[in-house]
Design a protein around this motif. Structure first.
Motif, PDB file in Angstrom:
ATOM      1  N   SER A 411      29.133  73.877  39.362  1.00  0.00           N
ATOM      2  CA  SER A 411      28.967  72.962  40.496  1.00  0.00           C
ATOM      3  C   SER A 411      29.330  73.591  41.835  1.00  0.00           C
ATOM      4  N   HIS A 412      30.189  74.619  41.852  1.00  0.00           N
ATOM      5  CA  HIS A 412      30.619  75.236  43.105  1.00  0.00           C
ATOM      6  C   HIS A 412      29.937  76.578  43.375  1.00  0.00           C
ATOM      7  N   ALA A 413      28.890  76.879  42.635  1.00  0.00           N
ATOM      8  CA  ALA A 413      28.230  78.179  42.794  1.00  0.00           C
ATOM      9  C   ALA A 413      27.589  78.316  44.166  1.00  0.00           C
ATOM     10  N   GLN A 414      27.112  77.209  44.731  1.00  0.00           N
ATOM     11  CA  GLN A 414      26.427  77.282  46.020  1.00  0.00           C
ATOM     12  C   GLN A 414      27.369  77.734  47.131  1.00  0.00           C
ATOM     13  N   LEU A 415      28.670  77.444  46.991  1.00  0.00           N
ATOM     14  CA  LEU A 415      29.618  77.746  48.050  1.00  0.00           C
ATOM     15  C   LEU A 415      30.089  79.192  48.020  1.00  0.00           C
ATOM     16  N   PHE A 416      30.376  79.728  46.834  1.00  0.00           N
ATOM     17  CA  PHE A 416      31.006  81.039  46.737  1.00  0.00           C
ATOM     18  C   PHE A 416      30.100  82.129  46.177  1.00  0.00           C
ATOM     19  N   ASN A 417      29.017  81.785  45.525  1.00  0.00           N
ATOM     20  CA  ASN A 417      28.200  82.776  44.834  1.00  0.00           C
ATOM     21  C   ASN A 417      26.924  83.038  45.618  1.00  0.00           C
ATOM     22  N   GLY A 418      26.898  84.151  46.304  1.00  0.00           N
ATOM     23  CA  GLY A 418      25.722  84.508  47.078  1.00  0.00           C
ATOM     24  C   GLY A 418      26.124  85.235  48.345  1.00  0.00           C
ATOM     25  N   HIS A 419      25.136  85.718  49.073  1.00  0.00           N
ATOM     26  CA  HIS A 419      25.403  86.454  50.293  1.00  0.00           C
ATOM     27  C   HIS A 419      25.688  85.496  51.448  1.00  0.00           C
ATOM     28  N   THR A 420      26.405  85.988  52.433  1.00  0.00           N
ATOM     29  CA  THR A 420      26.773  85.198  53.599  1.00  0.00           C
ATOM     30  C   THR A 420      25.524  84.780  54.364  1.00  0.00           C
ATOM     31  N   THR A 421      25.484  83.489  54.712  1.00  0.00           N
ATOM     32  CA  THR A 421      24.297  82.954  55.385  1.00  0.00           C
ATOM     33  C   THR A 421      24.471  82.838  56.895  1.00  0.00           C
ATOM     34  N   THR A 422      25.705  82.643  57.357  1.00  0.00           N
ATOM     35  CA  THR A 422      25.951  82.438  58.791  1.00  0.00           C
ATOM     36  C   THR A 422      27.023  83.401  59.259  1.00  0.00           C
ATOM     37  N   PRO A 423      26.729  84.304  60.176  1.00  0.00           N
ATOM     38  CA  PRO A 423      27.756  85.232  60.660  1.00  0.00           C
ATOM     39  C   PRO A 423      28.795  84.508  61.520  1.00  0.00           C
ATOM     40  N   ALA A 424      30.033  84.921  61.389  1.00  0.00           N
ATOM     41  CA  ALA A 424      31.136  84.301  62.142  1.00  0.00           C
ATOM     42  C   ALA A 424      31.295  85.011  63.478  1.00  0.00           C
ATOM     43  N   THR A 425      30.335  84.784  64.373  1.00  0.00           N
ATOM     44  CA  THR A 425      30.365  85.432  65.678  1.00  0.00           C
ATOM     45  C   THR A 425      30.240  84.376  66.762  1.00  0.00           C
ATOM     46  N   GLY A 426      30.768  84.687  67.947  1.00  0.00           N
ATOM     47  CA  GLY A 426      30.707  83.773  69.077  1.00  0.00           C
ATOM     48  C   GLY A 426      32.068  83.638  69.731  1.00  0.00           C
ATOM     49  N   HIS A 427      32.082  83.031  70.936  1.00  0.00           N
ATOM     50  CA  HIS A 427      33.354  82.867  71.641  1.00  0.00           C
ATOM     51  C   HIS A 427      34.220  81.791  71.007  1.00  0.00           C
ATOM     52  N   LEU A 428      33.624  80.871  70.246  1.00  0.00           N
ATOM     53  CA  LEU A 428      34.372  79.867  69.480  1.00  0.00           C
ATOM     54  C   LEU A 428      33.652  79.650  68.167  1.00  0.00           C
ATOM     55  N   VAL A 429      34.352  79.931  67.076  1.00  0.00           N
ATOM     56  CA  VAL A 429      33.796  79.751  65.734  1.00  0.00           C
ATOM     57  C   VAL A 429      34.668  78.746  64.996  1.00  0.00           C
ATOM     58  N   VAL A 430      34.069  77.666  64.526  1.00  0.00           N
ATOM     59  CA  VAL A 430      34.787  76.612  63.811  1.00  0.00           C
ATOM     60  C   VAL A 430      34.282  76.562  62.379  1.00  0.00           C
ATOM     61  N   PHE A 431      35.177  76.744  61.442  1.00  0.00           N
ATOM     62  CA  PHE A 431      34.859  76.604  60.018  1.00  0.00           C
ATOM     63  C   PHE A 431      35.193  75.166  59.620  1.00  0.00           C
ATOM     64  N   ALA A 432      34.156  74.337  59.523  1.00  0.00           N
ATOM     65  CA  ALA A 432      34.328  72.924  59.200  1.00  0.00           C
ATOM     66  C   ALA A 432      34.324  72.741  57.684  1.00  0.00           C
ATOM     67  N   LEU A 433      35.428  72.202  57.151  1.00  0.00           N
ATOM     68  CA  LEU A 433      35.603  72.129  55.705  1.00  0.00           C
ATOM     69  C   LEU A 433      35.632  70.698  55.184  1.00  0.00           C
ATOM     70  N   ARG A 434      35.253  69.736  55.993  1.00  0.00           N
ATOM     71  CA  ARG A 434      35.373  68.332  55.593  1.00  0.00           C
ATOM     72  C   ARG A 434      34.536  68.010  54.363  1.00  0.00           C
TER      73      ARG A 434
END
Length: 620
Positions: A411-434
């Motif tokens: 059930s959690h394969a979509q989150l952790f299994n695979g290559h990174t889809t969105t680079p963490a770049t920019g002047h403000l990067v927010v990782f929303a975990l809700r």
């Protein structure tokens, strides 16, 4: 209660002030004038005039007068001097000083240090005025003390005189000029005493007590005042300015019970730091920073959403970021920590040895070795690790593979299994975990922290960077996560980065050795309202006095105690936001519902000041 009046006037000549006419409209019911006092209605008032000033001052040096606990009115009258008049006056002054110097030299006298210093200052000021770098002003400072009776008035006046003399000022009573002295401190903009001194622009700017005396003045490399506005001093109303990047380290710890306003204050500082050119990254378990990021053009990475993924096997994009160390070895060590958090239990020594071998084999299978030239190749995924474990054939490897199954094919394969889809770049990067479930929120926070750390250590342009970990108790309750947070707190300063840990669970931070170590490595410590059950732990670890303890128990929403890491400086403040700032950072359910942006009923959206008046309205 201290009232401050600033009266800036244009030059006036021969102006006659009729006191009776002024008081006729809105004056008191009765006024009785004595030699040094004025009976205004039912109380007495006396005025002190400042006649002498110290030779050198620092910005905000008048703040102790503003914090006087009694009823004191302070009036500063400022009248600009036209540049031609100022230049002519300085020319005459320099001529007098030079004449005195030459007269003494002709008579064989030694140089007078005071005359030499005055001549040098006059010459410097004359050149600055000629270049347009400064101006001259006529400056008057009056202090009116109020009290209900003569005995109390004498005590209060003596206390004000003591504060003034401690600032190296000379004060004198307005003997037989009590009424003009009282009128000079009313909000009329009229200097009825005209006891003036001439100040230049820099000296006048230092007289404005718009700083908190409880905290040291922070300056940048060019000597200018630095920092952002945290709020207003609860005792005096003076602005509290603080610069975390001018301290020994740039980390902070914010502790408060739920709903006290800790996230509101954190977002307010974050927004104002962005205005100064700093960059930031945020771990946001409750999506409280999403609207802020969208408003300022930041990047939002909503882990748990469709098609959004971070690959734990990613290597830093620039090998030079870690000082030439073996990036692959460091990555394998992180994967040990990540997998321990992901699996929810510490691995045994045999499992660690097996996992170490499997991780290295997984990288080797995609062509990544200890050779730095291979580190830019496409990294493996959890599926590749599961395949290596399956090929091992041992019972321990099969057991590890079974424990990884929910994250590779489940059930959690979509989150952790695979290559990174969105680079963490920019002047403000927010990782929303809700959108994440509680079971995977801790490993997702750790993975987001690692992505942030890789960007911090490998960024091409160095500058101030702030990493915010909100609801840090989710990570602190796990031993491996707390260790990673501790290592970041220790090493962040080398990369001009500050770590802001925000949590409502004091026990997860202060009852563990790692938690206390994180607190000890935070030069900025912010305490908001505390629950009675946690106040003993807070008081013991932060060495609070009884008054500070009671303040935290009774503090309102947004009221905080700002401590420095050395415990020598502290300030009680209330966070204040402009209406535009408040609209961006508030998470009050009522306000968001009125704006039709509230994402649903959830009591976790209660961490900001209540009502739209919590912005500019908190000044009152």
């Amino acid at each position: 209660m201290t009232r401050l009046r600033f009266n800036r006037r244009t030059p006036s000549h021969g102006r006659v002030v009729d006191g009776a006419r002024l008081l006729q409209v809105a004056g008191p019911e009765a006024l009785e004038v004595h030699a040094r006092t004025v009976a205004v209605g039912g109380h007495l008032a006396t005025t002190l005039v400042v006649t002498g000033y110290p030779a050198e001052v620092t910005p905000g040096w008048l703040a102790p007068l503003l914090n006087f606990p009694g009823h004191l009115d302070i009036a500063l009258h400022i009248e600009p001097v036209p540049n031609p008049v100022a230049a002519a006056g300085l020319k005459k002054q320099r001529a007098r000083l030079e004449s005195g110097r030459r007269h003494g030299f002709d008579r064989g006298h030694l140089d007078d240090p005071e005359v030499e210093a005055a001549a040098a200052d006059a010459a410097d000021l004359a050149y600055r005025i000629a270049r347009g770098e400064g101006k001259l002003f006529h400056f008057s400072l009056y202090l009116t003390v109020h009290a209900p009776d003569e005995e109390t008035l004498a005590e209060q006046a003596a206390a004000v005189r003591a504060v003034a003399e401690s600032l190296l000022m000379t004060v004198a009573p307005t003997t037989y000029r009590a009424l003009p002295g009282w009128l000079a401190t009313l909000p009329l903009g009229i200097d009825t005493l005209k006891v003036r001194r001439t100040f230049d622009t820099a000296a006048l700017a230092a007289c404005f007590p718009f700083t908190s005396p409880d905290l040291p003045i922070t300056t940048s490399t060019d000597g200018a005042a630095s920092g952002v506005l945290y709020g207003l001093n609860t005792a005096s109303g003076a602005p509290v300015m603080w610069d975390r990047f001018s301290q020994d380290n740039y980390n902070s710890i914010t502790l408060a019970r739920s709903g006290a306003g800790k996230s509101y204050l954190t977002k307010l500082e974050l927004l104002r730091l962005l205005f100064t050119g700093a960059t930031a990254s945020v771990i946001d378990p409750e999506d409280e920073y999403v609207r802020l990021a969208e408003t300022v053009g930041g990047t939002v990475i909503a882990l748990g959403a469709d098609g959004v993924r971070l690959n734990p096997f990613d290597l830093p994009t620039a090998a030079g970021g870690d000082g030439g160390e073996d990036v692959l070895t460091r990555r394998v060590l992180f994967l040990h920590t990540f997998l321990a958090v992901l699996l929810g239990a510490e691995l045994t020594a045999a499992e660690k040895a097996l996992l170490d071998t499997a991780l290295l084999a997984t990288y080797t299978r995609v062509g990544i070795t200890a050779d730095p030239r291979t580190w830019r190749r496409t990294p493996p995924t959890l599926t590749d690790l599961a395949a290596v474990l399956a090929e091992n054939g041992s019972q321990a490897a099969a057991a590890l593979g079974d424990r990884l199954a929910p994250y590779t094919t489940g059930s959690h394969a979509q989150l952790f299994n695979g290559h990174t889809t969105t680079p963490a770049t920019g002047h403000l990067v927010v990782f929303a975990l809700r959108q994440l479930t509680e079971e995977v929120k801790a490993p997702a926070m750790l993975l987001a922290l690692d992505a942030i750390w890789r960007q911090v250590t490998c960024r091409a342009e160095h500058g101030r960077h702030l990493v915010v970990v909100d609801e840090a108790w989710l990570l602190m309750r796990d031993g491996a996560g707390a260790k990673f947070l501790f290592r970041m707190a220790k090493a962040a300063r080398k990369y001009w980065t500050g770590l802001a840990v925000v949590t409502q669970d004091a026990d997860d931070v202060l009852t563990s050795d790692l938690g206390r170590a994180i607190v000890s490595n935070a030069a900025t410590q912010i305490l908001l309202r505390q629950a009675p059950q946690a106040i003993d732990t807070i008081s013991e670890n932060f060495h609070l006095c009884q008054g500070e303890r009671e303040y935290l128990l009774a503090a309102g929403r947004g009221e905080a105690l700002l401590l420095t890491g050395d415990r020598r400086h502290k300030a009680a403040l209330i966070s204040v936001a402009a209406p535009g700032e408040h609209e961006v950072i508030t998470t009050d359910p009522g306000e968001l519902a009125a704006q039709d942006t509230f994402p649903g009923t959830d009591d976790r959206y209660d961490d900001g000041p209540l009502g739209s008046s919590a912005g500019a309205g908190w000044e009152s």
